[in-house]
Enzyme design. Structure first.
Site, PDB file in Angstrom:
ATOM      1  N   THR A  13       4.583   5.858   2.095  1.00  0.00           N
ATOM      2  CA  THR A  13       4.157   6.348   3.412  1.00  0.00           C
ATOM      3  C   THR A  13       5.293   6.291   4.419  1.00  0.00           C
ATOM      4  O   THR A  13       5.353   7.096   5.347  1.00  0.00           O
ATOM      5  CB  THR A  13       2.947   5.509   3.906  1.00  0.00           C
ATOM      6  OG1 THR A  13       1.820   5.843   3.101  1.00  0.00           O
ATOM      7  CG2 THR A  13       2.599   5.779   5.356  1.00  0.00           C
ATOM      8  N   SER A  63       3.850   5.340  -4.215  1.00  0.00           N
ATOM      9  CA  SER A  63       4.124   4.177  -5.071  1.00  0.00           C
ATOM     10  C   SER A  63       3.091   3.990  -6.180  1.00  0.00           C
ATOM     11  O   SER A  63       3.287   3.180  -7.081  1.00  0.00           O
ATOM     12  CB  SER A  63       4.282   2.901  -4.249  1.00  0.00           C
ATOM     13  OG  SER A  63       3.044   2.398  -3.830  1.00  0.00           O
ATOM     14  N   THR A  96       3.503   1.055   0.053  1.00  0.00           N
ATOM     15  CA  THR A  96       2.977  -0.309   0.126  1.00  0.00           C
ATOM     16  C   THR A  96       2.025  -0.650  -1.030  1.00  0.00           C
ATOM     17  O   THR A  96       1.797  -1.821  -1.321  1.00  0.00           O
ATOM     18  CB  THR A  96       2.230  -0.556   1.460  1.00  0.00           C
ATOM     19  OG1 THR A  96       1.148   0.373   1.542  1.00  0.00           O
ATOM     20  CG2 THR A  96       3.154  -0.407   2.646  1.00  0.00           C
ATOM     21  N   ASP A  97       1.464   0.400  -1.670  1.00  0.00           N
ATOM     22  CA  ASP A  97       0.406   0.134  -2.656  1.00  0.00           C
ATOM     23  C   ASP A  97       0.867  -0.712  -3.849  1.00  0.00           C
ATOM     24  O   ASP A  97       0.118  -1.556  -4.342  1.00  0.00           O
ATOM     25  CB  ASP A  97      -0.208   1.448  -3.153  1.00  0.00           C
ATOM     26  CG  ASP A  97      -1.038   2.125  -2.065  1.00  0.00           C
ATOM     27  OD1 ASP A  97      -1.378   1.456  -1.074  1.00  0.00           O
ATOM     28  OD2 ASP A  97      -1.344   3.324  -2.204  1.00  0.00           O
TER      29      ASP A  97
HETATM   30  N1  ASP Z   1       0.106   5.650  -0.938  1.00  0.00           N
HETATM   31  C1  ASP Z   1       1.229   5.029  -0.275  1.00  0.00           C
HETATM   32  C2  ASP Z   1       2.167   4.471  -1.309  1.00  0.00           C
HETATM   33  O1  ASP Z   1       1.991   3.374  -1.761  1.00  0.00           O
HETATM   34  C3  ASP Z   1       0.749   3.994   0.673  1.00  0.00           C
HETATM   35  C4  ASP Z   1       1.809   3.389   1.531  1.00  0.00           C
HETATM   36  O2  ASP Z   1       2.990   3.576   1.360  1.00  0.00           O
HETATM   37  O3  ASP Z   1       1.419   2.660   2.466  1.00  0.00           O
HETATM   38  O4  ASP Z   1       3.072   5.160  -1.686  1.00  0.00           O
END
Ligand code: ASP
Length: 336
Positions: A13, A63, A96-97
């Site tokens: 993200t 991610s 973050t995932d």
């Molecule tokens: N879907 C995103 C990822 O993990 C979520 C994020 O980055 O907060 O790539």
């Protein structure tokens, strides 16, 4: 002089955009290059201009799409840059995932006193209160802090510094999402300076063996225990090629009788099984002697994951299985 910062971009993200602040249907992670991220943070753009900050786009994905190949590419890139005398540390921009999985993988595989600082963002660049620039700047600040040395891979979001082994994502949308449960933050990237309050002591190095093109780490699946679980997924995982299993058990590391019998069966085939728990804090312990309790699982040959959650136990098991599948050897690694 060790003052150069290297930023490795992988997507997420922090590199994402949506149609508008409200439109999450059009949201795509990994839409913005690491060069653009750096250009949007004036102090970092100035460092890049002065030749003291470099970046490399290792990937640009959501991610959820991180995998063995990307983890290995990232570990090798981080090790290569950290070995350069002029480099103070490496920053990884990431979704973050699965950020905590990548942090743990790098913590285990990259052996260097210099820090690896992983960051992401909970809000994307199309949102007014995008948290990416702050997190990126803080990551660079932590990277050049001398106290960051020897602390391995860390996740820095919302000004808070967490250790790779301990940290987990705890909230789907809040900017304060990465926490270390019972252990708390390692420190803070405050407005005036970066302050560390403690060091992560349970660190270890599990080397990544040289691999041929396309070769993967041993396949390890995670199977959950829940009310009414019948063990079918344990058998099916192995029938479908799993070479190792992590069980997300209950409490201290318990399962019911059908799960226990399925686990016993796969252990008898020489498949290592690591028992973790779905409880966020505390260790699994081989104390209960009923059929399916931790003690009986251990007696059947299973390994106790200590306080590692299933997703991190899986990574340690995959790396360990490059050299051993023996219960005693594996248990030593999980006990460290
Ligand atoms: N879907 C995103 C990822 O993990 C979520 C994020 O980055 O907060 O790539």
């Amino acid at each position: 002089m060790t003052s150069t910062i290297v930023i490795l971009g992988t997507g997420g993200t922090i590199a994402g955009r949506s149609g508008s602040a409200q439109d999450n249907v059009a949201y795509r992670a990994g839409s913005v290059g690491v060069d653009e991220l750096v250009a949007a943070v004036p102090p970092l753009a100035a460092l890049a201009q002065a030749g003291r900050l470099q970046h490399e786009q290792v990937a640009n994905v959501d991610s959820k799409d991180m995998d063995h190949a990307l983890w290995q590419a990232l570990a090798r890139a981080a090790a290569r840059h950290l070995a350069r005398p002029e480099v103070a540390g490496v920053v990884v921009t990431h979704g973050t995932d699965t950020l905590e999985e990548t942090a743990w993988f790098l913590d285990l595989t990259v052996q260097n006193e210099k820090p690896i600082v992983l960051i992401g963002a909970q809000r994307n660049a199309s949102e007014k209160d995008f948290d990416g620039p702050r997190n990126l700047l803080n990551a660079a600040r932590v990277c050049v802090t001398s106290e960051a040395r020897g602390k391995g891979a860390m996740i820095v979001l919302n000004n808070q510094i967490n250790a790779a082994r301990e940290v987990t994502k705890t909230h789907t949308s809040d900017v304060e999402t990465f926490k270390s449960g019972d252990f708390g933050f390692l420190g803070v990237a405050d407005n005036d300076r970066v302050i560390f309050s403690r060091a992560p002591t349970r660190r270890q190095h599990v080397p990544l063996k040289a691999m041929k093109e396309g070769e993967k780490l041993p396949a390890v699946e995670i199977v959950a225990m829940y009310g009414g679980a019948d063990g079918k997924l344990v058998r099916s995982a192995v029938a479908n090629g799993a070479k190792g299993l992590v069980i997300q058990g209950l409490g201290w590391g318990n399962v019911n009788v059908p799960m226990y019998e399925a686990i016993q069966e796969v252990l008898a085939k020489g498949i290592p099984v690591v028992v973790s728990t779905r409880v966020p804090n505390g260790r699994v312990l081989p104390v209960y002697g009923f059929k399916g309790g931790g003690k009986t699982l251990q007696e059947a040959g299973a390994v106790m994951a200590d306080n590692l959650p299933p997703q991190k136990a899986r990574i340690l098991l995959m790396l360990a299985m490059q050299t051993t599948s023996k219960q005693a050897d594996l248990q030593k690694l999980f006990d460290r």
